[in-house]
Scaffold this active site. Structure first.
Site, PDB file in Angstrom:
ATOM      1  N   GLY A 136     -15.450  -1.075  -5.834  1.00 42.32           N
ATOM      2  CA  GLY A 136     -13.667  -0.818  -5.537  1.00 42.32           C
ATOM      3  C   GLY A 136     -13.198  -2.196  -7.142  1.00 42.32           C
ATOM      4  O   GLY A 136     -12.239  -2.145  -7.591  1.00 42.32           O
ATOM      5  N   GLY A 137     -13.701  -1.527  -8.015  1.00 43.92           N
ATOM      6  CA  GLY A 137     -13.390  -2.353 -10.069  1.00 43.92           C
ATOM      7  C   GLY A 137     -12.141  -2.241 -10.192  1.00 43.92           C
ATOM      8  O   GLY A 137     -11.807  -2.664 -11.746  1.00 43.92           O
ATOM      9  N   THR A 138     -11.566  -0.961  -9.944  1.00 45.67           N
ATOM     10  CA  THR A 138     -10.160  -0.608  -9.740  1.00 45.67           C
ATOM     11  C   THR A 138      -9.398  -1.084  -9.357  1.00 45.67           C
ATOM     12  O   THR A 138      -7.946  -0.799  -9.199  1.00 45.67           O
ATOM     13  CB  THR A 138     -10.277   0.899 -10.835  1.00 45.67           C
ATOM     14  OG1 THR A 138      -9.958   2.398  -8.853  1.00 45.67           O
ATOM     15  CG2 THR A 138     -10.819   1.398 -11.468  1.00 45.67           C
ATOM     16  N   ARG A 146      -8.515  -6.366 -10.913  1.00 45.88           N
ATOM     17  CA  ARG A 146      -7.604  -6.764 -11.667  1.00 45.88           C
ATOM     18  C   ARG A 146      -6.999  -7.945 -11.899  1.00 45.88           C
ATOM     19  O   ARG A 146      -7.402  -8.409 -13.500  1.00 45.88           O
ATOM     20  CB  ARG A 146      -6.658  -5.878 -11.742  1.00 45.88           C
ATOM     21  CG  ARG A 146      -5.867  -4.886 -13.063  1.00 45.88           C
ATOM     22  CD  ARG A 146      -4.385  -4.172 -12.620  1.00 45.88           C
ATOM     23  NE  ARG A 146      -4.038  -4.135 -11.196  1.00 45.88           N
ATOM     24  CZ  ARG A 146      -2.585  -4.564 -11.484  1.00 45.88           C
ATOM     25  NH1 ARG A 146      -1.902  -4.998 -12.781  1.00 45.88           N
ATOM     26  NH2 ARG A 146      -2.081  -4.959 -10.309  1.00 45.88           N
ATOM     27  N   ARG A 149     -13.839   4.974  -7.044  1.00 45.62           N
ATOM     28  CA  ARG A 149     -13.489   6.691  -6.667  1.00 45.62           C
ATOM     29  C   ARG A 149     -12.993   7.548  -8.260  1.00 45.62           C
ATOM     30  O   ARG A 149     -13.343   8.583  -7.723  1.00 45.62           O
ATOM     31  CB  ARG A 149     -12.719   7.308  -5.470  1.00 45.62           C
ATOM     32  CG  ARG A 149     -14.139   6.497  -4.001  1.00 45.62           C
ATOM     33  CD  ARG A 149     -13.105   7.059  -2.898  1.00 45.62           C
ATOM     34  NE  ARG A 149     -11.626   6.513  -2.982  1.00 45.62           N
ATOM     35  CZ  ARG A 149     -10.956   6.568  -2.087  1.00 45.62           C
ATOM     36  NH1 ARG A 149     -10.994   7.447  -1.308  1.00 45.62           N
ATOM     37  NH2 ARG A 149     -10.196   5.215  -1.952  1.00 45.62           N
ATOM     38  N   ASP A 181      -5.557 -14.631   8.824  1.00 48.19           N
ATOM     39  CA  ASP A 181      -5.393 -14.623   7.818  1.00 48.19           C
ATOM     40  C   ASP A 181      -5.460 -15.580   7.162  1.00 48.19           C
ATOM     41  O   ASP A 181      -6.399 -15.989   6.138  1.00 48.19           O
ATOM     42  CB  ASP A 181      -3.891 -13.596   7.824  1.00 48.19           C
ATOM     43  CG  ASP A 181      -3.667 -13.382   5.490  1.00 48.19           C
ATOM     44  OD1 ASP A 181      -4.580 -13.182   4.945  1.00 48.19           O
ATOM     45  OD2 ASP A 181      -2.870 -13.945   5.176  1.00 48.19           O
ATOM     46  N   HIS A 204      -8.978 -20.087   5.910  1.00 46.36           N
ATOM     47  CA  HIS A 204      -8.979 -21.166   4.727  1.00 46.36           C
ATOM     48  C   HIS A 204      -8.530 -22.458   5.572  1.00 46.36           C
ATOM     49  O   HIS A 204      -9.295 -23.527   4.686  1.00 46.36           O
ATOM     50  CB  HIS A 204      -7.088 -20.705   4.306  1.00 46.36           C
ATOM     51  CG  HIS A 204      -7.937 -19.350   3.443  1.00 46.36           C
ATOM     52  ND1 HIS A 204      -8.781 -18.919   2.631  1.00 46.36           N
ATOM     53  CD2 HIS A 204      -6.907 -18.617   2.840  1.00 46.36           C
ATOM     54  CE1 HIS A 204      -8.904 -17.677   2.423  1.00 46.36           C
ATOM     55  NE2 HIS A 204      -7.137 -17.201   2.376  1.00 46.36           N
TER      56      HIS A 204
END
Length: 477
Positions: free
Chosen positions: A13-15, A20, A47, A229, A234
């Protein structure tokens, strides 16, 4: 600064948005601090079809946008450590290329910056292509399931391919500098620890307030809601750190054993001790239902609840948890409210005063202790509360090294330190406590109470406290 062994970090999932915004800037800052020694590398895998040079352009743009890194020598040097491979998580395309790119470093970390539905496929292919060794680690982001059943299934998948010591379930809240200082304040100061119990503490509040809505996360949030969530992970982690017993040593399993005891000591929450809310349109800002495109949505964007622990230290002391979207301000804090003095020698005209310890998580990280003093001037003994304020930015100076949470956590992965990461039994215990609350809402057909965007939440949340003769702190106007 602790030395770091050379490593390969593969970001599946590097993009993506997380890479980012958080992963790439965090690693760049650690590179600038000298913690990415040659021949360490970051390999993006996704991908998207792009060359290594095109991915470097992607990384350069991310650094410029999210950590104000102007093009220069440091950025160019960092990009020399960057590579990329186009890869199919569901098939075999690109895996041989990834195997060829990974070096001989002993430490290999694989960051699963993808949806949980791909974890099984990634784990299987990492083993198929013999990319995993004894010092390999995987990093997984929440959500760790959506209930106890799916959390157990997810843990089974991960543990069938990796030892628990290789799995790093990341919760970025635990990487915050102030959260680290919470443990230092508690266990490093004799001033507080003797008072840290039901005899001296009236109650504890944990607030995580956000001004943002659910834009960009509509589909996920509509399935999850604030309880899944935020509260289940958290806020639960903050509650554990504030309530846990001192571990024998500051070591991963010793700390996590004590956190697990806190979760297992939590009492069942009664329905009248829970408030759900959903923000509505205000100041030309759409409401939650408009944001998610569902005019009948019953998903909560706000939760406030009162809970208690059945153990010797905290018996009878309530903990109030509160979190929500589109609130008055961005304000996350823990407030420890100490009991009044058993007898006031100053008479009723002096008013009621007590001590409060506030740990500010964001913004303006710091710690404040409110103490009672005499109000200046003549005319009798009038009392007032004043803060002993320690802003980290002011106290430690502009040159203090306060790394972002992801900087700390990624380096802990490389070091092999699991102290700030959740264990499988801890995750499952949290869901075992959370599930009955959610199922109770569903069985009763509860509908969240509306509240105006950029307000303080539903009125019933304030009433939750007033019934106990207390009031919320925080969410500064």
């Amino acid at each position: 600064m602790a030395e770091i062994e050379a490593f390969d970090l593969v970001v599946f999932g590097g993009t993506g948005d997380l890479a980012r915004r958080k992963i790439l800037p965090a690693l760049f800052k650690r590179f600038c601090a000298g913690q990415m020694p040659s021949p360490s590398r970051l390999i993006g895998a996704a991908r998207s079809k792009m060359s290594a040079a095109e991915y470097c352009d992607f990384v350069r743009a991310a650094l410029r946008e999210f950590c104000d890194a102007a093009d220069g020598r440091e950025v160019d040097q960092f990009l020399e450590h960057i590579d990329y491979v186009t890869l199919d998580a569901m098939g075999d395309q690109g895996w041989q290329k990834l195997a060829d790119k990974i070096g001989t470093q002993t430490v290999r970390a694989f960051y699963f910056s993808v949806g949980p539905s791909l974890f099984k496929e990634l784990a299987e292919r990492l083993h198929k292509w013999e990319l995993v060794g004894p010092d390999s680690r995987i990093v997984v982001e929440k959500p760790f399931g959506r209930d106890l059943e799916t959390a157990r299934a997810l843990n089974r998948v991960l543990c069938s391919h990796f030892d628990e010591s290789q799995i790093y379930r990341i919760d970025h809240y635990l990487g915050k500098e102030t959260v680290q200082n919470l443990m230092a304040v508690r266990f490093g100061n004799m001033l507080f620890e003797p008072l840290w119990n039901a005899q001296y503490i009236d109650h504890i509040q944990i607030t995580v307030a956000e001004t943002v809505g659910v834009h960009g996360r509509e589909a996920y949030y509509e399935r999850a809601g604030a309880m899944r969530d935020m509260v289940q992970n958290h806020l639960m982690q903050l509650l554990c750190l504030i309530a846990m017993e001192p571990p024998a040593k500051f070591e991963p399993d010793a700390v996590r054993d004590e956190k697990l005891k806190v979760i297992r000591a939590l009492d069942t929450v009664e329905p009248h001790h829970i408030v759900r809310g959903q923000y509505t349109q205000a100041d030309n800002v759409p409401g939650y239902r408009e944001d998610v495109g569902n005019p009948r949505s019953t998903t909560e964007s706000f939760v406030a609840l009162r809970c208690q622990l059945s153990n010797w230290r905290w018996a009878g002391t309530p903990f109030y948890l509160r979190t929500g979207k589109r609130l008055k301000s961005r304000d996350s804090q823990i407030t420890v409210v100490f009991k009044d003095a058993p007898h006031s020698i100053f008479g009723p005209e002096a008013g009621r005063h007590n001590n409060e310890l506030t740990i500010q998580l964001q913004p303006n990280e710091g710690i404040t202790l409110d103490v009672t003093i005499k109000e200046p001037g003549q005319g009798g003994m009038r009392l007032m509360d004043v803060p002993l304020d320690m802003s980290f930015a002011e106290a430690l100076g502009p040159d203090a090294d306060a790394p972002d949470a992801y900087e700390r956590l990624i380096m802990d992965v490389i070091r092999g330190n699991q102290t700030l990461f959740m264990r499988d039994d801890e995750v499952e215990a949290a869901w075992a406590w959370t599930d009955p609350i959610i199922k109770g809402w569903q069985a009763r057909g509860d509908v969240p109470k509306p509240y105006d965007a950029f307000d303080f939440g539903p009125d019933m949340a304030a009433q939750l406290m007033r019934r106990d003769g207390r009031e919320w702190r925080g969410i500064k106007a």
